[in-house]
Design an enzyme around this catalytic site. Structure first.
Site, PDB file in Angstrom:
ATOM      1  N   LYS A 102      45.897  42.763  51.593  1.00 37.03           N
ATOM      2  CA  LYS A 102      44.473  42.457  51.418  1.00 37.03           C
ATOM      3  C   LYS A 102      44.167  42.309  49.932  1.00 37.03           C
ATOM      4  O   LYS A 102      44.147  43.282  49.184  1.00 37.03           O
ATOM      5  CB  LYS A 102      43.578  43.554  52.002  1.00 37.03           C
ATOM      6  CG  LYS A 102      42.149  43.021  52.153  1.00 37.03           C
ATOM      7  CD  LYS A 102      41.070  44.051  52.111  1.00 37.03           C
ATOM      8  CE  LYS A 102      40.687  44.533  50.754  1.00 37.03           C
ATOM      9  NZ  LYS A 102      39.987  43.535  49.892  1.00 37.03           N
ATOM     10  N   GLY A 149      44.071  50.277  42.343  1.00 38.58           N
ATOM     11  CA  GLY A 149      42.638  50.114  42.118  1.00 38.58           C
ATOM     12  C   GLY A 149      42.071  51.355  41.472  1.00 38.58           C
ATOM     13  O   GLY A 149      42.791  52.115  40.804  1.00 38.58           O
ATOM     14  N   SER A 150      40.790  51.584  41.691  1.00 37.69           N
ATOM     15  CA  SER A 150      40.123  52.696  41.021  1.00 37.69           C
ATOM     16  C   SER A 150      40.519  54.028  41.659  1.00 37.69           C
ATOM     17  O   SER A 150      40.899  54.091  42.833  1.00 37.69           O
ATOM     18  CB  SER A 150      38.606  52.512  41.103  1.00 37.69           C
ATOM     19  OG  SER A 150      38.206  52.541  42.455  1.00 37.69           O
ATOM     20  N   THR A 151      40.389  55.084  40.876  1.00 32.88           N
ATOM     21  CA  THR A 151      40.728  56.421  41.375  1.00 32.88           C
ATOM     22  C   THR A 151      39.801  56.808  42.531  1.00 32.88           C
ATOM     23  O   THR A 151      40.243  57.406  43.517  1.00 32.88           O
ATOM     24  CB  THR A 151      40.678  57.436  40.218  1.00 32.88           C
ATOM     25  OG1 THR A 151      41.709  57.075  39.284  1.00 32.88           O
ATOM     26  CG2 THR A 151      40.917  58.857  40.684  1.00 32.88           C
ATOM     27  N   GLY A 164      41.011  55.125  45.546  1.00 30.07           N
ATOM     28  CA  GLY A 164      42.296  55.744  45.912  1.00 30.07           C
ATOM     29  C   GLY A 164      42.094  56.997  46.744  1.00 30.07           C
ATOM     30  O   GLY A 164      42.816  57.246  47.719  1.00 30.07           O
ATOM     31  N   GLU A 187      48.333  53.426  42.621  1.00 29.69           N
ATOM     32  CA  GLU A 187      48.385  53.136  41.179  1.00 29.69           C
ATOM     33  C   GLU A 187      46.928  53.011  40.749  1.00 29.69           C
ATOM     34  O   GLU A 187      46.259  52.050  41.114  1.00 29.69           O
ATOM     35  CB  GLU A 187      49.187  51.857  40.956  1.00 29.69           C
ATOM     36  CG  GLU A 187      49.783  51.778  39.574  1.00 29.69           C
ATOM     37  CD  GLU A 187      48.883  51.012  38.653  1.00 29.69           C
ATOM     38  OE1 GLU A 187      48.027  51.664  38.011  1.00 29.69           O
ATOM     39  OE2 GLU A 187      49.016  49.798  38.585  1.00 29.69           O
ATOM     40  N   CYS A 215      44.712  48.678  33.780  1.00 27.46           N
ATOM     41  CA  CYS A 215      44.731  50.118  34.034  1.00 27.46           C
ATOM     42  C   CYS A 215      45.417  50.871  32.897  1.00 27.46           C
ATOM     43  O   CYS A 215      45.079  52.012  32.622  1.00 27.46           O
ATOM     44  CB  CYS A 215      45.382  50.431  35.378  1.00 27.46           C
ATOM     45  SG  CYS A 215      46.973  49.647  35.549  1.00 27.46           S
ATOM     46  N   GLU A 243      37.047  55.898  32.600  1.00 32.03           N
ATOM     47  CA  GLU A 243      37.659  54.576  32.498  1.00 32.03           C
ATOM     48  C   GLU A 243      36.558  53.524  32.545  1.00 32.03           C
ATOM     49  O   GLU A 243      35.806  53.443  33.516  1.00 32.03           O
ATOM     50  CB  GLU A 243      38.637  54.351  33.655  1.00 32.03           C
ATOM     51  CG  GLU A 243      39.344  53.025  33.528  1.00 32.03           C
ATOM     52  CD  GLU A 243      40.364  52.786  34.639  1.00 32.03           C
ATOM     53  OE1 GLU A 243      40.022  53.005  35.811  1.00 32.03           O
ATOM     54  OE2 GLU A 243      41.492  52.371  34.317  1.00 32.03           O
TER      55      GLU A 243
HETATM   56  P1  ADP Z   1      36.530  47.910  42.032  1.00 32.18           P
HETATM   57  O1  ADP Z   1      35.534  48.975  42.335  1.00 32.18           O
HETATM   58  O2  ADP Z   1      36.717  47.699  40.592  1.00 32.18           O
HETATM   59  O3  ADP Z   1      36.340  46.620  42.779  1.00 32.18           O
HETATM   60  P2  ADP Z   1      38.385  49.084  43.860  1.00 32.18           P
HETATM   61  O4  ADP Z   1      39.401  50.106  43.541  1.00 32.18           O
HETATM   62  O5  ADP Z   1      37.243  49.516  44.692  1.00 32.18           O
HETATM   63  O6  ADP Z   1      37.941  48.482  42.485  1.00 32.18           O
HETATM   64  O7  ADP Z   1      39.078  47.824  44.552  1.00 32.18           O
HETATM   65  C1  ADP Z   1      40.447  47.593  44.622  1.00 32.18           C
HETATM   66  C2  ADP Z   1      40.805  47.120  46.008  1.00 32.18           C
HETATM   67  O8  ADP Z   1      40.444  48.149  46.931  1.00 32.18           O
HETATM   68  C3  ADP Z   1      40.090  45.867  46.475  1.00 32.18           C
HETATM   69  O9  ADP Z   1      41.005  45.079  47.234  1.00 32.18           O
HETATM   70  C4  ADP Z   1      38.995  46.415  47.358  1.00 32.18           C
HETATM   71  O10 ADP Z   1      38.571  45.504  48.362  1.00 32.18           O
HETATM   72  C5  ADP Z   1      39.681  47.594  47.991  1.00 32.18           C
HETATM   73  N1  ADP Z   1      38.792  48.649  48.499  1.00 32.18           N
HETATM   74  C6  ADP Z   1      37.581  49.012  48.036  1.00 32.18           C
HETATM   75  N2  ADP Z   1      37.058  50.017  48.782  1.00 32.18           N
HETATM   76  C7  ADP Z   1      37.966  50.293  49.744  1.00 32.18           C
HETATM   77  C8  ADP Z   1      38.030  51.236  50.823  1.00 32.18           C
HETATM   78  N3  ADP Z   1      37.047  52.100  51.054  1.00 32.18           N
HETATM   79  N4  ADP Z   1      39.125  51.251  51.610  1.00 32.18           N
HETATM   80  C9  ADP Z   1      40.155  50.394  51.378  1.00 32.18           C
HETATM   81  N5  ADP Z   1      40.147  49.478  50.387  1.00 32.18           N
HETATM   82  C10 ADP Z   1      39.079  49.426  49.569  1.00 32.18           C
END
Ligand code: ADP
Length: 502
Positions: free
Chosen positions: A197, A250-252, A255, A272, A306, A403
């Site tokens: 995704k 992605g973001s903590t 995560g 990561e 990151c 961050e």
């Molecule tokens: P940002 O907030 O900067 O967009 P995210 O860490 O939220 O960064 O996004 C990184 C990825 O995680 C994207 O592909 C996003 O669609 C996905 N994502 C965001 N929220 C969720 C969630 N609750 N469960 C699974 N994937 C998610």
């Protein structure tokens, strides 16, 4: 949409990238290109203009369900996990060649979808092809070992490494194609099947890569690509009971949500996540190299990295010189649209991200830090932010702790070479992804590298983009290591077999 793409802004686009961006996009499920089950789509913006350039399917839980089912079938009964390792290597090598062959097109798509300057995108594409080749070589080297056991009797005991199964991969928007490849290449090498995704902000290159994967000849269902939002498609993938492993970048904060969602079937999870990485400049460093490198450490990709060097520690003896150099470097960087050949850094990814970074900059000033960086006027509606360098910060300020993911750095002086003190200050963070050290004193560099709690350290360089070097975080920067031999552990399970010969 086609009217947007026919504007002069996009005149330099090659025919194939323009055609792809403007085409009716579908998702890849079970070897077929399909619309979302709901029929819904969402807009894709060019962050350099703020205009909609494409629409892609809004995949949701049903589409994730279909994709997981396809990946399960491909794993349990399809040819991919059963293929000879050398054949997997050959297919992956073909994929790498095709990525290179389509390099210009992929770079142009990245410049429009993500905003990266074209030259930066091109280098990134070359790096992804090398990553695929590096991983491809491991397919034939995934051996277990024989084990001498001590229990009574005569035994033949051994271990084997098996593909973990169906993998869900959720990736961010800052390096859309590289992040897809960092995830796909090792998973495919070991024989896993995948549901990928991409981030909702940057779905285009993942979809283009899907076509290239088809062209390379991967069997249907091995790679499935579902475009959609995090809270729906992403969450459904993370929670799916038939997914054996989830790999996330992605973001903590997100995560942690992924970890919670994984609890239902205790799927394996690798993460990561974010960083607030220190860069140290000692007075004996080659300042001609260290100063622009410290600037690039934070301004590259508009700070949306990151491992960005967002905390710059400079010895007091050279503080003014280095920090003035970093400010000057930031001021001279050409900030502009990714397709403009003069651009050195592009826009931030979204209006939301632009506003978030601007809030941090305002907050830093309100909290009493001093900001440097020339004000700029941007001549478009893109999500541009000028570089900022803060001095006179305090350890508890948000700009020093959190961050920001933008071109914003805090510069702090240190007074002596008390390594324990310097390391303790740098380690005072919830993150631990990366550290950069600039000095000619290699003894000092090694000693500091030992004391830093981070997954990667570079000395006299900032981040080495090398597929053989593991990358990942200590503390809240993540779980597991990507790249290198270590990433194979994320996608394999070890089985031990003991055969009584009596
Ligand atoms: P940002 O907030 O900067 O967009 P995210 O860490 O939220 O960064 O996004 C990184 C990825 O995680 C994207 O592909 C996003 O669609 C996905 N994502 C965001 N929220 C969720 C969630 N609750 N469960 C699974 N994937 C998610």
């Amino acid at each position: 949409m086609s009217t947007v793409l026919s504007s002069s802004r996009y005149a330099s686009l090659g025919a194939s990238s323009a055609r792809f961006i403007g085409s009716a996009h579908r998702m890849l499920i079970d070897g077929r290109w399909v619309e979302a089950h709901s029929g819904k789509t969402f807009d894709v913006f060019d962050p350099g203009t703020g205009q909609v350039v494409a629409r892609v399917p809004e995949g949701g839980a049903e589409d994730i369900g279909l994709a997981v089912r396809a990946a399960r079938r491909a794993f349990e009964t399809g040819p991919w996990p059963r293929m000879k390792p050398a054949e997997r290597t050959r297919l992956l090598m073909k994929l790498a060649d095709l990525i290179e062959a389509h390099g210009d097109e992929l770079a142009e798509i990245e410049a429009v979808d993500n905003g990266k300057p074209l030259a930066v995108a091109r280098r990134g594409i070359a790096g992804t092809a090398e990553m695929v080749r590096y991983m491809a070589g491991w397919a034939t080297k995934l051996n277990g070992e024989t084990v001498d056991v001590s229990v009574p009797g005569e035994w033949h005991a051994y271990t084997s490494r098996e593909a973990v199964g169906v993998v869900g991969q959720i990736i961010p928007w800052n390096f859309p194609l590289s992040m897809a490849i960092w995830k796909l290449a090792p998973a495919l090498t070991v024989g896993c099947t995948v549901v990928l995704k991409p981030a909702e902000q940057t779905p285009l290159n993942a979809l283009r890569l899907g076509h290239i994967i088809e062209e390379a000849g991967f069997p249907p269902g091995v790679v499935n690509i579902v475009t959609g939002f995090g809270a729906t498609a992403g969450a459904a993938l993370a929670a799916h009971e038939d997914v054996d492993k989830i790999a996330f970048t992605g973001s903590t904060a997100t995560g942690k949500r992924i970890v919670e969602a994984s609890l239902g079937n205790l799927k394996k999870v690798s993460l990561e996540l974010g960083g607030k990485s220190p860069v140290f400049v000692f007075p004996d460093a080659d300042l001609e190299r260290a100063t622009p490198a410290a600037a690039n450490a934070i301004f590259f990709n508009a700070g949306q990295v990151c491992s960005a060097g967002s905390r710059l520690y400079v010895h007091r003896k050279v503080f003014d010189r280095v920090v003035e150099g970093v400010i000057g470097h930031g001021d001279q960087l050409a900030v502009g649209h990714g397709l403009d050949p003069a651009s050195q850094i592009g826009p931030l990814i979204s209006r939301q991200q632009q506003e978030r970074v601007e809030r941090y900059v305002a907050l830093g000033e309100e909290e009493g830090a001093r900001r440097f960086g020339a004000p700029r006027v941007f001549d478009s509606d893109g999500y541009f932010v000028a570089p900022s360098v803060f001095v006179d910060t305090a350890p508890d300020m948000a700009i020093r702790r959190e961050e920001i993911f933008g071109p914003v750095v805090c510069a702090m002086p240190f007074d002596d070479d008390d390594l324990e003190g310097i390391a303790a200050e740098a380690n005072r963070t919830e993150f631990g992804l990366f550290a950069g050290i600039w000095t000619r004193n290699l003894s000092l560099a090694h000693k500091l590298a030992r004391r830093i709690k981070a997954g990667s350290v570079s000395v006299n360089a900032h981040m080495v983009n090398e597929p053989a070097l593991p990358f990942g975080g200590y503390k809240q920067s993540g779980w597991g290591r990507e790249r290198g031999r270590e990433v194979l552990d994320l996608y394999t399970s070890v089985k031990s077999v003991a055969v009584s010969l009596d």
